[in-house]
Design a protein around this motif. Structure first.
Motif, PDB file in Angstrom:
ATOM      1  N   GLN A 133       2.346  -4.269  -6.940  1.00  0.00           N
ATOM      2  CA  GLN A 133       3.282  -4.547  -5.853  1.00  0.00           C
ATOM      3  C   GLN A 133       4.254  -3.387  -5.654  1.00  0.00           C
ATOM      4  N   ALA A 184       2.430  -0.334  -4.091  1.00  0.00           N
ATOM      5  CA  ALA A 184       2.140  -0.533  -2.670  1.00  0.00           C
ATOM      6  C   ALA A 184       3.397  -0.387  -1.820  1.00  0.00           C
ATOM      7  N   ALA A 236       4.280   2.396   1.040  1.00  0.00           N
ATOM      8  CA  ALA A 236       4.694   1.970   2.374  1.00  0.00           C
ATOM      9  C   ALA A 236       5.971   2.693   2.794  1.00  0.00           C
ATOM     10  N   ARG A 269      -2.466   3.855   0.097  1.00  0.00           N
ATOM     11  CA  ARG A 269      -1.955   2.494   0.274  1.00  0.00           C
ATOM     12  C   ARG A 269      -3.092   1.478   0.275  1.00  0.00           C
ATOM     13  N   SER A 270      -4.222   1.832   0.860  1.00  0.00           N
ATOM     14  CA  SER A 270      -5.379   0.932   0.838  1.00  0.00           C
ATOM     15  C   SER A 270      -5.874   0.723  -0.578  1.00  0.00           C
ATOM     16  N   SER A 318      -3.462  -1.562  -2.244  1.00  0.00           N
ATOM     17  CA  SER A 318      -3.677  -2.942  -1.786  1.00  0.00           C
ATOM     18  C   SER A 318      -4.903  -3.544  -2.455  1.00  0.00           C
ATOM     19  N   GLU A 319      -5.914  -2.721  -2.706  1.00  0.00           N
ATOM     20  CA  GLU A 319      -7.094  -3.204  -3.418  1.00  0.00           C
ATOM     21  C   GLU A 319      -6.725  -3.617  -4.848  1.00  0.00           C
ATOM     22  N   LEU A 351      -3.786  -4.517  -5.854  1.00  0.00           N
ATOM     23  CA  LEU A 351      -2.930  -5.690  -5.763  1.00  0.00           C
ATOM     24  C   LEU A 351      -3.753  -6.951  -5.549  1.00  0.00           C
ATOM     25  N   ALA A 352      -4.771  -6.869  -4.683  1.00  0.00           N
ATOM     26  CA  ALA A 352      -5.637  -8.025  -4.453  1.00  0.00           C
ATOM     27  C   ALA A 352      -6.385  -8.411  -5.727  1.00  0.00           C
ATOM     28  N   ARG A 396      -9.922  -9.520  -2.225  1.00  0.00           N
ATOM     29  CA  ARG A 396     -10.113  -8.319  -3.043  1.00  0.00           C
ATOM     30  C   ARG A 396     -11.296  -7.493  -2.533  1.00  0.00           C
ATOM     31  N   GLN A 399     -10.340  -5.684   0.707  1.00  0.00           N
ATOM     32  CA  GLN A 399      -9.501  -4.520   0.463  1.00  0.00           C
ATOM     33  C   GLN A 399     -10.299  -3.356  -0.103  1.00  0.00           C
ATOM     34  N   SER A 410     -11.769  -1.727   2.836  1.00  0.00           N
ATOM     35  CA  SER A 410     -10.715  -1.039   3.590  1.00  0.00           C
ATOM     36  C   SER A 410     -10.352   0.287   2.926  1.00  0.00           C
TER      37      SER A 410
END
Length: 420
Positions: A99, A102, A106, A246-247, A250-251, A253-254, A307, A310, A313
């Motif tokens: 978190q 990410a 951002a 960031r992607s 996010s992966e 984080l998922a 997950r 992401q 992504s």
């Protein structure tokens, strides 16, 4: 006859008005940087991302729950009328770090968006400045053309009165002057409209004044910055790099959301004395109960699908970055080629084409006065000079805009107070 080079150095004949802004890209950029609504919005977005980054990666707030029982619950210690429970969720450590990462990315992206937004505004202001410049120069050319037509009209009228000329030339010149005056009035209205558009981009009242500088730099002094040694330093490339990172964050984080979470807490029970003691243990004594547990996501909420989404992504962002690096190199090569072409065209018009057309017009004027050529041939030479004059100003504007586009591509901050 006023040549294109001379006109370029005679832009500002009006006095500077107090409170007006100089119409040079650098001065416009400086004002917009302090007053533009769009840039202020990007700054606010960056501040918002900063707060989110500061709050990310922390433990969830503990909860405190009070439970009251309308009918006391009988226990061996006595009736329980109220309980007080403190509870704390402790996510898996990988979730908190994901978190935080990410959110920090951002923030970096928001700050870079603000930088890119500044260059986007500079490019837009320069493009509008180019429209204002070419419109102003066309007005100057039309005024010069009107003066020449008026002089020819005097000659034509004198020839007609003395019987050495015909009324056809007189009528043609009157029509040409009327059309030129209409065109001039239209351009003056357009110039006012462009000033209002510029004020809107700058974030100032639409009727606020401008003034032109006494002179503009010659094209050879508008040198673009050198190409970046490291392509990753270009703003558009850095943006694609941050989007990729960031992607990936996010992966992670998922994936971390599929990990178990620990929960810990304590419950304090407030116990009254029993009305009738029936073998109670420590009657009326409050009790403390500690508890711990964990939650294990089973995937029913769709976290596993999130997950996987992401992951794709992140793969797409990596491919986009590779394409962006290639696009940036291609864009620089294309801009360099365009700039070189414009510089060569400007030099040809300035040193050969415009001087030759000026000389040709003088010859045509003499030939028309002596009756060697018709008025149509003379006006054709006038039109050629007019078109060449406009072209050299359009090319100059294009040179300025192209240099600014190169500066935006490289992301190099200009010096304050400079023309660019």
């Amino acid at each position: 006859m006023i040549g294109a080079a001379a006109i370029l150095l005679m832009l500002a004949v009006e006095a500077e008005i107090p409170g007006s802004i100089e119409l040079s890209p650098g001065a416009l950029w400086e004002y917009a940087g302090e007053n533009s609504y769009s840039l202020e919005a990007l700054t606010e977005s960056s501040i918002s991302a900063d707060f989110l980054a500061d709050a990310a990666g922390r433990l969830p707030d503990p909860t405190l729950r009070i439970a009251l029982s309308p009918i006391p619950v009988e226990t061996r210690n006595g009736p329980v009328g109220m309980t007080l429970t403190a509870h704390q969720m402790i996510p898996w450590p990988g979730l908190l770090s994901a978190q935080r990462n990410a959110a920090e990315l951002a923030l970096d992206l928001a700050e870079l968006d603000s930088e890119i937004g500044g260059w986007t505004l500079r490019v837009g202001l320069t493009s509008l400045w180019g429209d204002m410049y070419t419109t102003r120069m066309e007005i100057e050319y039309l005024k010069g053309q009107l003066d020449r037509l008026d002089a020819l009209l005097v000659v034509a009228a004198g020839a007609y009165e003395t019987g050495t000329g015909n009324i056809t030339d007189l009528l043609l010149l009157e029509n040409r002057m009327a059309l030129t005056e209409v065109h001039l009035s239209s351009l003056e209205l357009e110039s006012t409209s462009l000033e209002q558009a510029m004020n809107s981009m700058l974030g100032r009242p639409l009727q606020e004044p401008f003034h032109w500088p006494d002179s503009l730099p010659s094209p050879e002094h508008l040198s673009p910055p050198e190409a970046a040694d490291d392509a990753a330093m270009r703003p558009m490339v850095r943006a694609s790099e941050l989007l990729m990172e960031r992607s990936e964050a996010s992966e992670r984080l998922a994936a971390a959301r599929l990990l178990p979470s620990l929960e810990m807490g304590a419950t304090w029970s407030f116990i009254d004395h029993p009305s009738v003691e029936m073998g109670a243990v420590d009657p009326g004594r409050d009790a403390l109960m500690l508890f711990a547990g964990f939650s294990l996501p089973l995937g029913w909420s769709g976290a596993a699908a999130g997950r996987d989404a992401q992951a794709h992504s992140a793969a797409a962002a990596a491919l986009v970055r590779m394409q962006t690096v290639s696009d940036a190199a291609s864009a620089r090569s294309e801009l360099d080629s365009s700039l070189q072409s414009l510089l060569m065209e400007y030099a040809a018009y300035e040193s050969i084409i415009v001087p030759n057309l000026e000389s040709l017009l003088l010859v045509r004027e003499g030939e028309w006065v002596t009756g060697l050529v018709t008025l149509d041939r003379l006006l054709d030479s006038e039109d050629q000079l007019y078109a060449a004059g406009l072209r050299i100003e359009t090319v100059y504007s294009g040179i300025v805009e192209t240099v600014v586009q190169i500066m935006a591509l490289e992301g190099l901050e200009p010096e304050r107070g400079e023309f660019l």
